[in-house]
Scaffold this active site. Structure first.
Site, PDB file in Angstrom:
ATOM      1  N   THR B 145       0.868  -1.193   0.000  1.00  0.00           N
ATOM      2  CA  THR B 145       0.000   0.000   0.000  1.00  0.00           C
ATOM      3  C   THR B 145       0.898   1.234   0.000  1.00  0.00           C
ATOM      4  O   THR B 145       1.334   1.670  -1.053  1.00  0.00           O
ATOM      5  CB  THR B 145      -0.975   0.008   1.200  1.00  0.00           C
ATOM      6  N   LYS B 171       3.948  -6.855   3.894  1.00  0.00           N
ATOM      7  CA  LYS B 171       3.669  -5.473   3.518  1.00  0.00           C
ATOM      8  C   LYS B 171       3.474  -4.681   4.809  1.00  0.00           C
ATOM      9  O   LYS B 171       3.092  -5.219   5.852  1.00  0.00           O
ATOM     10  CB  LYS B 171       2.424  -5.364   2.647  1.00  0.00           C
ATOM     11  N   THR B 182       1.483  -8.903  12.826  1.00  0.00           N
ATOM     12  CA  THR B 182       1.584  -7.600  12.191  1.00  0.00           C
ATOM     13  C   THR B 182       1.085  -7.607  10.775  1.00  0.00           C
ATOM     14  O   THR B 182       1.273  -8.570  10.068  1.00  0.00           O
ATOM     15  CB  THR B 182       3.036  -7.174  12.088  1.00  0.00           C
ATOM     16  N   GLU B 267       7.024   4.799   6.960  1.00  0.00           N
ATOM     17  CA  GLU B 267       6.566   6.018   6.292  1.00  0.00           C
ATOM     18  C   GLU B 267       7.472   7.190   6.654  1.00  0.00           C
ATOM     19  O   GLU B 267       7.566   7.585   7.816  1.00  0.00           O
ATOM     20  CB  GLU B 267       5.111   6.296   6.652  1.00  0.00           C
ATOM     21  N   ASN B 391       0.853  10.782   5.646  1.00  0.00           N
ATOM     22  CA  ASN B 391      -0.376  10.499   6.375  1.00  0.00           C
ATOM     23  C   ASN B 391      -1.396  11.615   6.300  1.00  0.00           C
ATOM     24  O   ASN B 391      -2.564  11.415   6.602  1.00  0.00           O
ATOM     25  CB  ASN B 391      -0.055  10.134   7.817  1.00  0.00           C
TER      26      ASN B 391
END
Lengths: 396, 396
Positions: B145, B171, B182, B267, B391
């Protein structure tokens, strides 16, 4: 409105060059003899040297002077830090002819660097020379660090036909997740009250204000909140009844005003978020859910983006660790929009509704747990680029 | 190195247009009859519909097919979500002539939006047509993603003179604070083992890998980790001894590789941070300290800024909630630089030393608590502008 003066209190602010030249970074508060004081301090195990010294002094004597420096927290500084805080008190006491025990030290700034004691001590005469009854506004500026605005609040009320005044100042914008007290907060009144009563009133006020805010979940090493009563107005705070309630409410309102001002000035904050959790079995679990939402970087970045990505709020409720949570009883609201009902997306919720709410600069998230009568409320900020910028650039 | 194929397993990946056109977003994994499986799932109370369905199916039958979609988490979707996950299994089962119980569904993506079931089901024939023994790399892409890189790991070892292979894909880049398992992780081997043994090996491997990483403290609603054993190599994993240890170690290494790859792809991550806590009374308190450091926005922004502002680490240790922590026993190291000894700044520490360490792209924070023998290790990232950007932009 300018802060109201408190009979029996004078404040002096100066630039001591502790970290930067020409920044107001040293404040002395003089309180009249007979002033009673109460305080709450950080629960961080690594509490700063001035916190330790202030605790000891407060238990040994009635305070006559408070000395506050910014630019250096005097935390993580071990034995030398304690000596430095003690020396600060002794030097100020010598200048004014007071007992060192009657001086309370407070510091805020970078953790772990030695206190520049020479510069601090060299600044004391100028701070004393600046003492003024209307020095509150300058003092509110003098205790700022990453704050962008000074913070103060005042209230007046009548006790047995006498007008009494309460004024508070506070600093804080980051490392905000008070666990007991917060940051540096100084509240004073000219009413009369003894230490036990002040402590009771302060503890209750702090629980609903400074202990209900978070910017980043980081509890500081230096949090302190002090309540001083000079008794100069000649009106005594009773221990019960309407006047007690009126006074306690005024102190709580001042603490709430200051706590909210800290959130509005939170590092990089663009939104003021209220998280209200209802229907819990006890307040502890409501706070647990509220803080899990308030600390979630994903929730906070969604608020920054004005994106009604409410799944992140739902996920935060789900990971808050509540035992036997029945999802079908959970509801979540963003202001007037019900986004989750019976544990799933509310049938009448539309993205447009969520979008409309998220554009606002003040938003309330209300979570119903549906398993009891307890509630809790927490105030927080969003997480923006500027939070990262401020904290990546601070110090360097 | 490309992922190694596992005898008895084929993978097919396609673009079903679930959220975006032309993104690989649907993966089917076919496993040979007789394959044994074990799995660990998220502990988030709002676990997603596919998690619930996969749990039920796994307890009812041996799996033959796994179906994974990105672009939609099918979480917070209530009864309709469960029906949709169930329908997904039924539709796939009908296409291949299997029992619906033999299909395990997995979803990842936005929480709270209805699963676009029609598009998912319409994509199944193409995913089945694409089934290939060497489809691991495509599948690793197909489950991404916000990941910027596919993540896989393979190991080979010898069991009783037979070579067996283990391959895993994963992922995940955000909402990473696994509490049990997870994200989406699929590990497969051609060795033979029953479910109980697989579960034991998987649980141990996950504890030291996926349950020791955090990007943002946000535990997902959809975390799943599956271990499959096809038995096609004709070599059995024994329940004790060197071969057992060898196999369990290989599974743990694959999980650790994948967990570290997730952190490296966190991220906005610019740094890989290892937090090692030693000398605790038990592992729980070591983990508590490690996660308090790893979740602190102030610590994470200091790493992003390469600023040795170690006072923030010290403050995090102090607020981790350890009872009776004796500060004078605490030491903190950044790689080889000792920054705190006996609870205060180490006398020989210099800012230049700290600066040198902080420039590195991989840094270990080591905390000694000095009160026991327990240890814990957690891997995390820094907090950068890009975390906020990703985000704040994701979804909108």
């Amino acid at each position: 409105m300018e802060p109201l003066a408190i009979a029996g209190i004078r404040l002096g602010t100066t630039c001591a060059g502790i970290k930067y030249p020409d920044r107001r970074d040293l404040v002395v508060i003089e309180v009249v003899a007979g002033t009673r004081a109460a305080a709450v301090f950080t629960r961080n195990a690594f509490c700063a040297a001035p916190v330790t010294v202030a605790r000891v002094h407060l238990s040994a004597a009635q305070p006559r002077y408070l000395v506050i420096n910014t630019g250096n927290a005097n935390a993580g500084t071990g034995r030398q830090g304690l000596l430095d805080a003690d020396t600060t008190c002794r030097e100020l006491a010598a200048l004014v002819g007071a007992s060192p025990d009657a001086v309370l030290p407070f510091s805020t700034g970078v953790i772990g660097e030695p206190l520049p004691l020479d510069r601090l001590v060299a600044g004391l005469p100028a701070a004393l020379a600046a003492l003024r009854a209307d020095g509150w506004s300058d003092a509110a500026h003098g205790i700022m660090t990453t704050d962008t605005r000074p913070k103060w609040a005042s209230r007046q009320l009548t006790l047995a036909e006498t007008t009494v005044t309460i004024t508070g100042i506070a600093k804080g914008a980051g490392m905000i997740c008070p666990d007991m007290a917060t940051l540096l907060v100084f509240v004073a009144t000219d009413a009369t009250a003894d230490e036990a009563l002040l402590q009771q009133i302060l503890a209750a006020a702090v629980a609903d204000s400074f202990n209900a805010i978070t910017v980043d979940g980081d509890t500081s090493t230096n949090d302190c909140c002090v309540l001083l009563a000079t008794g100069q107005a000649g009106a005594k705070v009773p221990t019960t009844g309407a006047d007690y309630e009126g006074f306690a409410t005024a102190v709580r309102e001042i603490c709430t005003d200051l706590a909210q001002a800290i959130i509005r000035d939170g590092e990089g904050a663009t939104k003021f978020i209220t998280v209200q959790v209802e229907g819990g079995r006890d307040q502890a679990e409501c706070r647990q859910v509220a803080y899990t939402i308030a600390h979630s970087p994903l929730v906070k970045t969604a608020f920054f983006a004005s994106d009604p990505n409410w799944g992140r709020i739902l996920a935060a409720v789900g990971r808050a660790g509540l035992v036997d949570l029945e999802l079908e009883r959970v509801a979540i609201h963003l202001d007037e929009a019900c986004i989750v009902r019976h544990g799933e997306r509310a049938p009448d919720y539309t993205e447009a509704q969520g979008q409309q709410v998220m554009q606002r600069s003040a938003i309330t998230v209300r979570v119903e747990l549906g398993r009891g009568e307890a509630t809790a409320r927490v105030w927080t900020t969003d997480l923006s680029f500027d939070y990262v910028r401020i904290n990546a650039e601070y110090r360097t």
